[in-house]
Design an enzyme around this catalytic site. Structure first.
Site, PDB file in Angstrom:
ATOM      1  N   ARG A 110       0.841  -1.202   0.000  1.00  0.00           N
ATOM      2  CA  ARG A 110       0.000   0.000   0.000  1.00  0.00           C
ATOM      3  C   ARG A 110       0.873   1.248   0.000  1.00  0.00           C
ATOM      4  NH1 ARG A 110       0.377   3.787   2.632  1.00  0.00           N
ATOM      5  NH2 ARG A 110       0.201   2.719   4.623  1.00  0.00           N
ATOM      6  N   GLU A 386       3.726  10.145   7.296  1.00  0.00           N
ATOM      7  CA  GLU A 386       2.568  10.936   6.858  1.00  0.00           C
ATOM      8  C   GLU A 386       1.958  11.714   8.021  1.00  0.00           C
ATOM      9  OE1 GLU A 386       1.385  11.612   4.068  1.00  0.00           O
ATOM     10  OE2 GLU A 386       2.213  10.139   2.692  1.00  0.00           O
ATOM     11  N   GLY A 387       2.815  12.164   8.954  1.00  0.00           N
ATOM     12  CA  GLY A 387       2.342  12.875  10.145  1.00  0.00           C
ATOM     13  C   GLY A 387       2.171  11.892  11.270  1.00  0.00           C
TER      14      GLY A 387
HETATM   15  P1  TGC Z   1       1.477  25.834   8.659  1.00  0.00           P
HETATM   16  O1  TGC Z   1       1.958  27.238   8.905  1.00  0.00           O
HETATM   17  O2  TGC Z   1       0.360  25.293   9.459  1.00  0.00           O
HETATM   18  O3  TGC Z   1       1.091  25.676   7.120  1.00  0.00           O
HETATM   19  C1  TGC Z   1       1.933  26.130   6.080  1.00  0.00           C
HETATM   20  C2  TGC Z   1       1.044  26.329   4.854  1.00  0.00           C
HETATM   21  O4  TGC Z   1       0.506  25.061   4.478  1.00  0.00           O
HETATM   22  C3  TGC Z   1      -0.936  25.081   4.547  1.00  0.00           C
HETATM   23  N1  TGC Z   1      -1.342  23.784   5.082  1.00  0.00           N
HETATM   24  C4  TGC Z   1      -1.934  22.855   4.326  1.00  0.00           C
HETATM   25  N2  TGC Z   1      -2.321  22.869   3.045  1.00  0.00           N
HETATM   26  C5  TGC Z   1      -2.895  21.754   2.558  1.00  0.00           C
HETATM   27  N3  TGC Z   1      -3.086  20.664   3.333  1.00  0.00           N
HETATM   28  C6  TGC Z   1      -2.703  20.603   4.607  1.00  0.00           C
HETATM   29  N4  TGC Z   1      -2.893  19.492   5.328  1.00  0.00           N
HETATM   30  C7  TGC Z   1      -2.103  21.732   5.162  1.00  0.00           C
HETATM   31  N5  TGC Z   1      -1.599  22.036   6.405  1.00  0.00           N
HETATM   32  C8  TGC Z   1      -1.146  23.300   6.332  1.00  0.00           C
HETATM   33  C9  TGC Z   1      -1.259  26.232   5.493  1.00  0.00           C
HETATM   34  O5  TGC Z   1      -2.545  26.725   5.243  1.00  0.00           O
HETATM   35  C10 TGC Z   1      -0.159  27.219   5.134  1.00  0.00           C
HETATM   36  O6  TGC Z   1      -0.531  27.815   3.906  1.00  0.00           O
HETATM   37  P2  TGC Z   1      -0.111  29.353   3.611  1.00  0.00           P
HETATM   38  O7  TGC Z   1      -0.727  29.621   2.275  1.00  0.00           O
HETATM   39  O8  TGC Z   1      -0.697  30.152   4.724  1.00  0.00           O
HETATM   40  O9  TGC Z   1       1.380  29.361   3.589  1.00  0.00           O
HETATM   41  O10 TGC Z   1       2.751  24.904   8.742  1.00  0.00           O
HETATM   42  P3  TGC Z   1       3.604  24.431  10.001  1.00  0.00           P
HETATM   43  O11 TGC Z   1       5.032  24.613   9.652  1.00  0.00           O
HETATM   44  O12 TGC Z   1       3.095  25.057  11.262  1.00  0.00           O
HETATM   45  O13 TGC Z   1       3.331  22.861  10.016  1.00  0.00           O
HETATM   46  C11 TGC Z   1       2.073  22.319  10.166  1.00  0.00           C
HETATM   47  C12 TGC Z   1       2.173  20.797  10.305  1.00  0.00           C
HETATM   48  C13 TGC Z   1       2.946  20.419  11.550  1.00  0.00           C
HETATM   49  C14 TGC Z   1       0.751  20.262  10.392  1.00  0.00           C
HETATM   50  C15 TGC Z   1       2.872  20.210   9.038  1.00  0.00           C
HETATM   51  O14 TGC Z   1       4.198  20.629   8.965  1.00  0.00           O
HETATM   52  C16 TGC Z   1       2.839  18.705   9.014  1.00  0.00           C
HETATM   53  O15 TGC Z   1       1.864  18.120   8.548  1.00  0.00           O
HETATM   54  N6  TGC Z   1       3.934  18.008   9.479  1.00  0.00           N
HETATM   55  C17 TGC Z   1       4.056  16.576   9.325  1.00  0.00           C
HETATM   56  C18 TGC Z   1       5.002  16.271   8.195  1.00  0.00           C
HETATM   57  C19 TGC Z   1       4.622  15.024   7.478  1.00  0.00           C
HETATM   58  O16 TGC Z   1       3.519  14.517   7.554  1.00  0.00           O
HETATM   59  N7  TGC Z   1       5.520  14.515   6.655  1.00  0.00           N
HETATM   60  C20 TGC Z   1       5.220  13.422   5.816  1.00  0.00           C
HETATM   61  C21 TGC Z   1       6.295  13.227   4.792  1.00  0.00           C
HETATM   62  S1  TGC Z   1       5.825  12.186   3.439  1.00  0.00           S
HETATM   63  C22 TGC Z   1       5.676  10.684   4.102  1.00  0.00           C
HETATM   64  O17 TGC Z   1       5.744  10.445   5.241  1.00  0.00           O
HETATM   65  C23 TGC Z   1       5.408   9.613   3.136  1.00  0.00           C
HETATM   66  S2  TGC Z   1       5.161   8.098   3.873  1.00  0.00           S
HETATM   67  C24 TGC Z   1       5.138   7.195   2.525  1.00  0.00           C
HETATM   68  C25 TGC Z   1       4.144   6.116   2.464  1.00  0.00           C
HETATM   69  O18 TGC Z   1       2.918   6.313   2.488  1.00  0.00           O
HETATM   70  O19 TGC Z   1       4.669   5.017   2.327  1.00  0.00           O
HETATM   71  P1  FAD Z   2      10.344  13.733  14.577  1.00  0.00           P
HETATM   72  O1  FAD Z   2       9.685  14.838  13.834  1.00  0.00           O
HETATM   73  O2  FAD Z   2      11.745  13.930  15.040  1.00  0.00           O
HETATM   74  O3  FAD Z   2       9.448  13.350  15.828  1.00  0.00           O
HETATM   75  C1  FAD Z   2       9.915  12.519  16.893  1.00  0.00           C
HETATM   76  C2  FAD Z   2       8.829  12.466  17.964  1.00  0.00           C
HETATM   77  O4  FAD Z   2       8.569  13.799  18.450  1.00  0.00           O
HETATM   78  C3  FAD Z   2       7.493  11.950  17.416  1.00  0.00           C
HETATM   79  O5  FAD Z   2       6.837  11.194  18.390  1.00  0.00           O
HETATM   80  C4  FAD Z   2       6.721  13.227  17.150  1.00  0.00           C
HETATM   81  O6  FAD Z   2       5.326  13.052  17.164  1.00  0.00           O
HETATM   82  C5  FAD Z   2       7.191  14.094  18.313  1.00  0.00           C
HETATM   83  N1  FAD Z   2       7.000  15.513  18.018  1.00  0.00           N
HETATM   84  C6  FAD Z   2       7.595  16.270  17.064  1.00  0.00           C
HETATM   85  N2  FAD Z   2       7.130  17.525  17.092  1.00  0.00           N
HETATM   86  C7  FAD Z   2       6.206  17.581  18.081  1.00  0.00           C
HETATM   87  C8  FAD Z   2       5.371  18.591  18.593  1.00  0.00           C
HETATM   88  N3  FAD Z   2       5.342  19.822  18.076  1.00  0.00           N
HETATM   89  N4  FAD Z   2       4.560  18.283  19.633  1.00  0.00           N
HETATM   90  C9  FAD Z   2       4.542  17.027  20.149  1.00  0.00           C
HETATM   91  N5  FAD Z   2       5.306  16.024  19.699  1.00  0.00           N
HETATM   92  C10 FAD Z   2       6.132  16.292  18.672  1.00  0.00           C
HETATM   93  N6  FAD Z   2       9.075  11.002   4.386  1.00  0.00           N
HETATM   94  C11 FAD Z   2       9.008  11.506   3.114  1.00  0.00           C
HETATM   95  O7  FAD Z   2       9.178  12.703   2.910  1.00  0.00           O
HETATM   96  N7  FAD Z   2       8.772  10.683   2.066  1.00  0.00           N
HETATM   97  C12 FAD Z   2       8.583   9.352   2.199  1.00  0.00           C
HETATM   98  O8  FAD Z   2       8.358   8.653   1.216  1.00  0.00           O
HETATM   99  C13 FAD Z   2       8.662   8.795   3.525  1.00  0.00           C
HETATM  100  N8  FAD Z   2       8.552   7.445   3.712  1.00  0.00           N
HETATM  101  C14 FAD Z   2       8.759   6.924   4.964  1.00  0.00           C
HETATM  102  C15 FAD Z   2       8.797   5.534   5.131  1.00  0.00           C
HETATM  103  C16 FAD Z   2       9.051   4.990   6.394  1.00  0.00           C
HETATM  104  C17 FAD Z   2       9.147   3.510   6.552  1.00  0.00           C
HETATM  105  C18 FAD Z   2       9.188   5.841   7.510  1.00  0.00           C
HETATM  106  C19 FAD Z   2       9.395   5.262   8.876  1.00  0.00           C
HETATM  107  C20 FAD Z   2       9.152   7.208   7.352  1.00  0.00           C
HETATM  108  C21 FAD Z   2       8.954   7.773   6.080  1.00  0.00           C
HETATM  109  N9  FAD Z   2       8.981   9.152   5.872  1.00  0.00           N
HETATM  110  C22 FAD Z   2       8.916   9.681   4.613  1.00  0.00           C
HETATM  111  C23 FAD Z   2       9.330  10.045   6.981  1.00  0.00           C
HETATM  112  C24 FAD Z   2       8.157  10.362   7.890  1.00  0.00           C
HETATM  113  O9  FAD Z   2       7.242  11.212   7.268  1.00  0.00           O
HETATM  114  C25 FAD Z   2       8.728  10.993   9.177  1.00  0.00           C
HETATM  115  O10 FAD Z   2       9.397   9.956   9.865  1.00  0.00           O
HETATM  116  C26 FAD Z   2       7.657  11.599  10.046  1.00  0.00           C
HETATM  117  O11 FAD Z   2       7.118  12.749   9.433  1.00  0.00           O
HETATM  118  C27 FAD Z   2       8.198  11.976  11.449  1.00  0.00           C
HETATM  119  O12 FAD Z   2       9.405  12.647  11.364  1.00  0.00           O
HETATM  120  P2  FAD Z   2      10.681  12.165  12.247  1.00  0.00           P
HETATM  121  O13 FAD Z   2      10.846  10.715  12.028  1.00  0.00           O
HETATM  122  O14 FAD Z   2      11.798  13.063  11.887  1.00  0.00           O
HETATM  123  O15 FAD Z   2      10.256  12.385  13.745  1.00  0.00           O
END
Ligand code: TGC
Ligand code: FAD
Length: 407
Positions: A110, A386-387
């Site tokens: 997935r 993905e968060g």
């Molecule tokens: P913040 O100031 O809240 O927002 C910055 C700008 O982004 C807009 N925005 C969004 N837009 C669309 N969808 C959303 N869900 C959005 N959330 C925020 C927001 O309106 C703003 O727009 P603008 O026009 O005002 O600039 O940003 P922040 O720096 O305070 O961060 C918010 C936070 C913590 C929610 C965000 O950074 C976050 O979601 N962090 C988690 C990072 C994350 O999920 N990384 C995933 C990486 S990819 C991955 O993990 C792939 S896994 C692969 C697999 O499925 O196998």
């Molecule tokens: P951190 O951000 O360092 O967080 C560590 C801990 O601190 C967590 O428990 C977190 O919840 C907590 N924490 C952080 N900030 C706060 C806060 N403000 N308040 C309270 N708690 C907080 N990323 C991509 O971009 N692309 C991909 O394809 C992708 N694939 C992945 C595949 C795998 C198998 C894994 C494990 C990860 C992948 N990721 C990918 C990365 C993934 O999105 C990150 O691991 C994830 O967003 C968390 O970041 P981090 O691991 O740096 O943890």
């Protein structure tokens, strides 16, 4: 009068035997259309034949079944809910149901489909130029090319706004870009033909398409994961990588662009987690019915039934939530905090179900001969990527209170 209201008392009286489908306690399949059920069946059949017999060994060996990718393309599962460019253009709910079936086999599969369709292809479809779409989407949809999505860095995961990867444009508008930095934990990284890479610029965060083989771009696979072992996860390194301006995603401006892609992938995950949980419960139910201790099947003990009943209720409520969010998305009304609520709840429920099912299998529960321990390990990643659970809690908290508690 509705069908339900018309039912006679005989239809609603308690039946003594087990349900025809004990996994569908609430008869939620009745909420699906014929086409949706057909998609589920097709994916399930492919996996029964091509994946299930091998997945335990693939997980153990850390093997991703790359030869399956064109078949996923042929079935229309890559970029499934996108329109045009060879994509199937199904409903979001149908895409979610496909994710559910894929993750019932393994979260790694997935993950592949999520990253290919919802992160790589979606970023190109939504933010790319006509040329970029034409160059990449048909091949990605067919499974002839593989994509990845680099947002996370070694030092910035939950907080991508502070990313260090930088792109500097030379010679003003239209000039080449020089990309430096690293992305970490990138699904499909080592096997991708094209990477969507997010980088800071003078004008804020921008996205770039970096093809494999571009000088200065290298990848290193992460080998020691105890989770998602049937999936490739890699580091991407960029050292003085020169890219033409045509490699920039022209419509992507600011962090909102990559975050909007995450909404798509998170949506698939909130369905997928239900699949992993369903597979665990199915395994535990079958095992409990056959395993005899103290002269009775362990399914006859009240403590086992308490576990099974609790899990069936959680599984069905997670499915109901997924379907509701699917219908909202298909109506164009879903909001990011609702996706966060879905991911938060469904992954949390799924990992609890996987761990509880593991206990029902006793010692066999720690063996890869049965799926719960593999799903439980996989779901550790799903809970984080993905968060994280905490980040989605804060997204929902912000929606409830209007206050951001991240910083
Ligand atoms: P913040 O100031 O809240 O927002 C910055 C700008 O982004 C807009 N925005 C969004 N837009 C669309 N969808 C959303 N869900 C959005 N959330 C925020 C927001 O309106 C703003 O727009 P603008 O026009 O005002 O600039 O940003 P922040 O720096 O305070 O961060 C918010 C936070 C913590 C929610 C965000 O950074 C976050 O979601 N962090 C988690 C990072 C994350 O999920 N990384 C995933 C990486 S990819 C991955 O993990 C792939 S896994 C692969 C697999 O499925 O196998
Ligand atoms: P951190 O951000 O360092 O967080 C560590 C801990 O601190 C967590 O428990 C977190 O919840 C907590 N924490 C952080 N900030 C706060 C806060 N403000 N308040 C309270 N708690 C907080 N990323 C991509 O971009 N692309 C991909 O394809 C992708 N694939 C992945 C595949 C795998 C198998 C894994 C494990 C990860 C992948 N990721 C990918 C990365 C993934 O999105 C990150 O691991 C994830 O967003 C968390 O970041 P981090 O691991 O740096 O943890």
């Amino acid at each position: 009068m509705t069908d339900t209201a018309k039912k006679t008392p005989a239809n609603t009286s308690a039946a003594p035997g087990p349900l025809a489908d004990p996994l569908d306690l609430l008869d939620l399949s009745s909420l699906l259309g014929e086409e949706e059920r057909a998609i589920q069946r097709t994916v399930r059949e492919l996996l029964a034949d091509r994946v299930r017999p091998h997945i335990g060994s693939w997980f153990e060996r850390g093997h991703f079944p790359r030869d399956l990718v064109p078949e996923l393309g042929r079935l229309g599962l890559l970029g499934m809910h996108l329109e045009g460019y060879g994509c199937a253009g199904t409903s979001a709910t149908a895409y979610g149901l496909a994710c559910l079936e894929l993750e019932a086999a393994d979260s790694g599969l997935r993950s592949f489909v999520s990253v290919q369709g919802s992160l790589s292809m979606y970023s190109i479809r939504r933010y790319g130029s006509a040329e970029q779409r034409q160059q990449w989407l048909p091949r990605l949809a067919a499974g002839e090319a593989i994509g990845c999505f680099g947002l996370t860095e070694p030092d910035f995961g939950s907080d991508p706004a502070n990313m260090r990867t930088r792109a500097v444009q030379q010679g003003g508008a239209g000039g080449d870009w020089i990309l430096n930095g690293a992305k970490m934990w990138i699904t499909n990284g080592g096997i991708a033909d094209v990477a969507t890479v997010w980088a800071g610029t003078e004008d804020g965060i921008r996205g770039f398409l970096v093809p494999r083989g571009t000088p200065g771009f290298s990848t290193r696979d992460i080998e020691n994961k105890q989770s998602l072992r049937a999936s490739v996860t890699s580091e991407l390194v960029f050292e003085e990588v020169r890219l033409p301006d045509a490699a920039r995603l022209p419509e992507a401006r600011g962090l909102g662009a990559p975050l909007s892609c995450l909404n798509e992938a998170r949506f698939g995950i909130l369905f997928g987690a239900v699949g992993a949980a369903r597979d665990c419960l199915q395994t535990a139910l079958e095992y409990a019915g056959q395993r005899v201790q103290f002269g009775r099947p362990i399914s006859a003990f009240q403590l086992t039934q308490r576990k099974l009943a609790g899990m069936a209720v959680s599984l069905n409520t997670a499915m109901l939530l997924a379907l509701h969010l699917g219908r909202l998305k298909d109506a164009g009304r879903i909001r990011p905090e609702q996706v966060s609520a879905g991911k938060l709840n469904n992954v949390r429920q799924a990992i609890e179900i996987a761990r509880e099912c593991r206990t029902i299998l006793g010692a066999n529960g720690v063996s890869l001969d049965y799926s719960p321990i593999r799903h439980a390990n996989n779901l550790e990643s799903v809970l984080t990527y993905e968060g994280t659970e905490e980040i989605h809690t804060l997204v929902v908290g912000q929606a409830l209170t209007g206050q951001s508690a991240y910083r």
